[in-house]
Design an enzyme around this catalytic site. Structure first.
Site, PDB file in Angstrom:
ATOM      1  N   HIS A   1       5.243  -2.083   7.427  1.00 47.17           N
ATOM      2  CA  HIS A   1       5.858  -0.900   8.325  1.00 47.17           C
ATOM      3  C   HIS A   1       6.280  -1.022   9.431  1.00 47.17           C
ATOM      4  O   HIS A   1       7.034  -0.134   9.844  1.00 47.17           O
ATOM      5  CB  HIS A   1       4.376   0.162   8.211  1.00 47.17           C
ATOM      6  CG  HIS A   1       3.951   0.794   7.126  1.00 47.17           C
ATOM      7  ND1 HIS A   1       3.351  -0.030   6.013  1.00 47.17           N
ATOM      8  CD2 HIS A   1       3.924   1.945   6.478  1.00 47.17           C
ATOM      9  CE1 HIS A   1       2.997   0.795   4.884  1.00 47.17           C
ATOM     10  NE2 HIS A   1       3.518   2.003   5.151  1.00 47.17           N
TER      11      HIS A   1
ATOM     12  N   SER B   1       0.640  -1.343   0.000  1.00 43.54           N
ATOM     13  CA  SER B   1       0.030  -0.001  -0.229  1.00 43.54           C
ATOM     14  C   SER B   1       1.001   1.303  -0.060  1.00 43.54           C
ATOM     15  O   SER B   1       0.559   2.377  -0.455  1.00 43.54           O
ATOM     16  CB  SER B   1      -0.920   0.037   1.093  1.00 43.54           C
ATOM     17  OG  SER B   1      -0.030  -0.023   2.331  1.00 43.54           O
TER      18      SER B   1
END
Ligand code: DGL
Length: 278
Positions: free
Chosen positions: A198, A15
Site C-alpha cells: 500500500h 488483502s
C-alpha cells in the site's frame, strides 16, 4: 478437491488495494500474460491480525485462485507473505497440487537490497504484522549478514490508503512521525524499504519527510523482475499461463466500490466481480 488443469492466468492476491501496485508492475514487465487479481477488501487490513487468521484468509484466497484456473499465485501482500507463505508452500501445496506455485514479495525485495545500500544500514517500513514476524531481518541477514536491519511499523498508513486519505494533509502527521522514528532508531540508514504494497501510494509524502540522500524502495519493480526471471527458468510453468493480456479482478467488497478505487491505482477502469471467501 479437483482443480482445473487447463492453463490459466497468474493469480495476484492482496488483502486490499495495495497489491494493485505490484500488479501494475507485473503487467508492465510481462504484458503478454493474463492476470486474475483478488483483493480481500472486506477483511482488510490484515496488518494487525494474528498469524492464524492471516494464514486462514490467505489459504482461502489461494484456493479460490487455484479453483479459478491459476497455476501460479503471487502473494502481493507482505503481511500474507510473512505470515502464511511458508506454511502454504510446505503444508498445503503438496495436498492441493504439488505442481502449482505460490510465491511472495519478501525474498525478491531482500535480494535487491545488497546492491543498493552503501552504509549497510537498511530500514523496513511495514505493517505491525510484518515487523513482528521479523521476516525481512531474517531474509536480508541470510543473504547479506553485514547489513543492519531496523524495522518500524506504521499502523495508520494502510487505513490512510484504503480510505483515500493518502494525499490529504492529515496523512502528513502519520508519515512524518514514522519516518522520524525509524531514523532516530538508526541514523546510519541510507535505504528505506516500503515493505507494504500500500505504501507506494504515500510516496510523495514519504519523500517529503525523508532526507534526500536516503533511497526509498518500493518493491513492485523488483517483484516483476524476479517473476520474469522465474518464468524464464521455469518454462513448464510459463506454458501453464494463458496469454492475451487480459485482467479480471475479484473483490470480497462491493465491486462498484472496488472499481472506483482500482482506477486510481491502475490508471484504467476495471469491472470487478464480487465474491465471498470461505
Ligand atoms: N498491503 C499489505 C502488505 O503488503 C497489507 C496491508 C494490510 O492489509 O494491512 O503488507
Amino acid at each position: 478437491m479437483t482443480l482445473p488443469q487447463a492453463a490459466g492466468p497468474i493469480g495476484v492476491f492482496d488483502s486490499g488495494y495495495g497489491g494493485l501496485t505490484i500488479l501494475r508492475e507485473l503487467r508492465a514487465a510481462m504484458p503478454q500474460y493474463d492476470y486474475l487479481y483478488l483483493g480481500d477488501n472486506a477483511r482488510a487490513p490484515y496488518g494487525t491480525r494474528s498469524y492464524d487468521i492471516v494464514y486462514r484468509y490467505t489459504l482461502q484466497a489461494v484456493t479460490t485462485l487455484f479453483e479459478r484456473g491459476c497455476h501460479l499465485v503471487i502473494l502481493a501482500c507482505n503481511t500474507a507473505s510473512a505470515k502464511a507463505l511458508r506454511t502454504i508452500q510446505q503444508n498445503d501445496l503438496p495436498q492441493l497440487d504439488p505442481n502449482r506455485r505460490v510465491l511472495g514479495v519478501i525474498r525478491p525485495t531482500a535480494e535487491e537490497v545488497g546492491s543498493i545500500t552503501k552504509s549497510r544500514h537498511v530500514g523496513i517500513l511495514a505493517t505491525t504484522g510484518t515487523i513482528l514476524s521479523h521476516s525481512y531481518d531474517i531474509e536480508i541477514q541470510k543473504l547479506y549478514p553485514d547489513i543492519t536491519v531496523t524495522g518500524q511499523d506504521c499502523p495508520m498508513w494502510v487505513p490512510l490508503v484504503e480510505n483515500f486519505e493518502f494525499d490529504s494533509p492529515g496523512a502528513d502527521y502519520f508519515v512524518e512521525k514514522r519516518i522520524n522514528q525509524i531514523l532516530e532508531k538508526d541514523p546510519k540508514i541510507d535505504t528505506l524499504i516500503l515493505a507494504c504494497t500500500h505504501y507506494p501510494l504515500l510516496m510523495d509524502k514519504i519523500r517529503k519527510y525523508t532526507p534526500s540522500d536516503i533511497n526509498i524502495i518500493s518493491q513492485g519493480e523488483y517483484v516483476a523482475r524476479s517473476l520474469s526471471a522465474y518464468l524464464a527458468n521455469h518454462t513448464d510453468m510459463a506454458q501453464r499461463i494463458t496469454t492475451g493480456g487480459q485482467l479480471h479482478c475479484l473483490t470480497t467488497e462491493n465491486p462498484d466500490k472496488f472499481n472506483a478505487t482500482a482506477v486510481r491505482f491502475l490508471g484504467h477502469e476495471v469491472q470487478a466481480e464480487g465474491i465471498m471467501l470461505n
